[in-house]
Design a protein around this motif. Structure first.
Motif, mmCIF file in Angstrom:
data_model
loop_
_atom_site.group_PDB
_atom_site.id
_atom_site.type_symbol
_atom_site.label_atom_id
_atom_site.label_comp_id
_atom_site.label_asym_id
_atom_site.label_seq_id
_atom_site.Cartn_x
_atom_site.Cartn_y
_atom_site.Cartn_z
ATOM 1 N N GLY A 55 0.801 -1.219 0.000
ATOM 2 C CA GLY A 55 0.000 0.000 0.000
ATOM 3 C C GLY A 55 0.831 1.264 0.000
ATOM 4 O O GLY A 55 0.438 2.282 -0.585
ATOM 5 N N ARG A 56 1.981 1.220 0.624
ATOM 6 C CA ARG A 56 2.870 2.385 0.620
ATOM 7 C C ARG A 56 3.461 2.638 -0.759
ATOM 8 O O ARG A 56 3.703 3.786 -1.133
ATOM 9 N N VAL A 57 3.688 1.574 -1.507
ATOM 10 C CA VAL A 57 4.184 1.741 -2.871
ATOM 11 C C VAL A 57 3.070 2.257 -3.778
ATOM 12 O O VAL A 57 3.244 3.247 -4.503
ATOM 13 N N TYR A 58 1.924 1.601 -3.752
ATOM 14 C CA TYR A 58 0.835 1.984 -4.650
ATOM 15 C C TYR A 58 0.307 3.382 -4.363
ATOM 16 O O TYR A 58 -0.157 4.084 -5.271
ATOM 17 N N GLY A 59 0.375 3.805 -3.127
ATOM 18 C CA GLY A 59 -0.098 5.144 -2.799
ATOM 19 C C GLY A 59 0.868 6.255 -3.136
ATOM 20 O O GLY A 59 0.536 7.436 -3.044
ATOM 21 N N VAL A 244 10.979 2.282 -0.539
ATOM 22 C CA VAL A 244 9.809 2.897 0.089
ATOM 23 C C VAL A 244 9.540 2.267 1.448
ATOM 24 O O VAL A 244 9.188 2.959 2.409
ATOM 25 N N ASP A 245 9.727 0.948 1.533
ATOM 26 C CA ASP A 245 9.395 0.275 2.788
ATOM 27 C C ASP A 245 10.119 -1.066 2.861
ATOM 28 O O ASP A 245 10.342 -1.723 1.834
ATOM 29 N N TYR A 246 10.509 -1.446 4.078
ATOM 30 C CA TYR A 246 11.093 -2.755 4.324
ATOM 31 C C TYR A 246 10.509 -3.265 5.631
ATOM 32 O O TYR A 246 10.656 -2.623 6.679
ATOM 33 N N THR A 247 9.844 -4.404 5.581
ATOM 34 C CA THR A 247 9.181 -4.954 6.760
ATOM 35 C C THR A 247 9.376 -6.469 6.780
ATOM 36 O O THR A 247 9.959 -7.046 5.868
ATOM 37 N N HIS A 248 8.847 -7.098 7.824
ATOM 38 C CA HIS A 248 8.867 -8.560 7.873
ATOM 39 C C HIS A 248 7.673 -9.044 8.680
ATOM 40 O O HIS A 248 7.036 -8.284 9.423
ATOM 41 N N SER A 249 7.373 -10.310 8.531
ATOM 42 C CA SER A 249 6.164 -10.877 9.129
ATOM 43 C C SER A 249 6.197 -10.844 10.649
ATOM 44 O O SER A 249 5.143 -10.813 11.299
ATOM 45 N N GLY A 250 7.388 -10.844 11.242
ATOM 46 C CA GLY A 250 7.469 -10.794 12.702
ATOM 47 C C GLY A 250 6.897 -9.529 13.297
ATOM 48 O O GLY A 250 6.514 -9.505 14.481
ATOM 49 N N MET A 251 6.820 -8.465 12.501
ATOM 50 C CA MET A 251 6.211 -7.223 12.987
ATOM 51 C C MET A 251 4.721 -7.411 13.253
ATOM 52 O O MET A 251 4.116 -6.639 14.005
ATOM 53 N N VAL A 263 9.802 -6.046 0.685
ATOM 54 C CA VAL A 263 10.358 -4.790 0.244
ATOM 55 C C VAL A 263 9.370 -4.090 -0.694
ATOM 56 O O VAL A 263 8.654 -4.745 -1.449
ATOM 57 N N GLY A 264 9.332 -2.776 -0.605
ATOM 58 C CA GLY A 264 8.590 -1.952 -1.555
ATOM 59 C C GLY A 264 9.545 -0.977 -2.212
ATOM 60 O O GLY A 264 10.239 -0.222 -1.503
ATOM 61 N N MET A 265 9.620 -1.003 -3.540
ATOM 62 C CA MET A 265 10.574 -0.174 -4.277
ATOM 63 C C MET A 265 9.864 0.570 -5.399
ATOM 64 O O MET A 265 8.945 0.064 -6.018
ATOM 65 N N VAL A 266 10.326 1.791 -5.650
ATOM 66 C CA VAL A 266 9.914 2.563 -6.820
ATOM 67 C C VAL A 266 11.140 2.728 -7.711
ATOM 68 O O VAL A 266 12.196 3.186 -7.254
ATOM 69 N N ILE A 267 11.005 2.356 -8.977
ATOM 70 C CA ILE A 267 12.100 2.419 -9.933
ATOM 71 C C ILE A 267 11.817 3.553 -10.917
ATOM 72 O O ILE A 267 10.807 3.526 -11.633
#
Length: 268
Positions: A55-59, A244-251, A263-267
């Motif tokens: 969602g952070r990438v698409y937004g 844009v964002d880096y997370t993991h399931s443990g969060m 990972v969320g990336m914008v190229i």
């Protein structure tokens, strides 16, 4: 008309349309001004785990009306490079139209790419991206491609075909690569292992990513479609990737001992 029914609605994301819209409204971070992008890279786990990163990438990006979406092949079914070239894909939010003309052109340019619905029928990693697009856009078309070969010659041929077809269309196209990152190690170890892969994505270096994954034996499940997207994006003029964002399931689970990272990336 060929219609692909949702495979993971009610499992990876809500099957009820209103519940799905409500969840997407929470997940999508509406950032302005929007960023122009050649490609994006986003995760494909259940929305409760990776939906915030997606969602952070698409937004953040300005979305066109035409997309080429590449995903890995988790099932092992179908052709090594499989396109679903006709018809519709259904989600709880309604039908999404396949870009049949662009799919035809891609298959003409890359003979390794064939129409093969078998690869897509039970594959979740492309399907989970469509509701984000449906929520944000009234109408769009897309080409779904499932990548199940690690042969660099075939990956390069597909990247070249995407580059040539996008350049010939005369309108904006956004490339989307679907991938999760390291699987089933500690959060600290995942962060360490993911760093060289993230650097390759930031450098828009498809062959570099391919080499890093093989050299370090990374468990990045979508490195093959990501390699293709990076090569095509570089050829289309992209020069940098923005994390844009880096997370993991443990969060979400509270268990940092065994996680999947995202990972969320914008190229651009």
């Amino acid at each position: 008309m060929a219609v692909r029914k949702p495979a993971v609605a009610g499992y990876f994301y809500p099957a009820d349309p209103e519940s799905l819209r409500g969840l997407l409204a929470q997940l999508i971070e509406d950032v302005t001004p929007k960023v122009s992008a050649t490609a994006i890279i986003g995760p494909h786990a259940g929305y409760m785990y990776s939906g915030r990163t997606a969602g952070r990438v698409y937004g953040r990006v300005r979305l066109p009306r035409r997309f080429i979406i590449l995903c890995p092949n988790h099932t092992g079914m179908g052709a090594p490079l499989a396109c679903w070239a006709t018809g519709l894909w259904e989600t709880p939010l309604g039908p999404a139209r396949v870009d049949e003309e662009t799919a035809r052109q891609l298959m003409e340019q890359c003979t390794f790419l064939v129409h093969d619905p078998t690869a897509h029928l039970r594959e979740h990693s492309l399907e989970v991206h469509l509701p984000f697009l449906q929520y944000l856009l009234d109408d769009f078309v897309f080409v779904p491609i499932c990548v199940g070969t690690s042969r660099m010659a075939q990956l390069t041929a597909l990247a070249q075909a995407i580059t040539e077809v996008v350049q010939s269309l005369g309108e904006e196209v956004l490339l989307i690569a679907s991938t999760d990152m390291t699987h089933y190690t500690s959060a600290a170890e995942a962060a360490r292992l993911d760093q060289p892969a993230i650097r390759s994505m930031e450098q828009v270096d498809g062959p570099g990513l391919y080499d890093v994954v093989h050299r370090h034996r990374l468990t990045m499940c979508g490195y093959l479609p990501t390699t293709v997207v990076l090569m095509a994006a570089r050829a289309l003029g992209a020069t940098r990737g923005m994390l844009v964002d880096y997370t993991h399931s443990g969060m979400v689970t509270g268990d940092d001992a065994s996680v999947v990272s995202y990972v969320g990336m914008v190229i651009a």
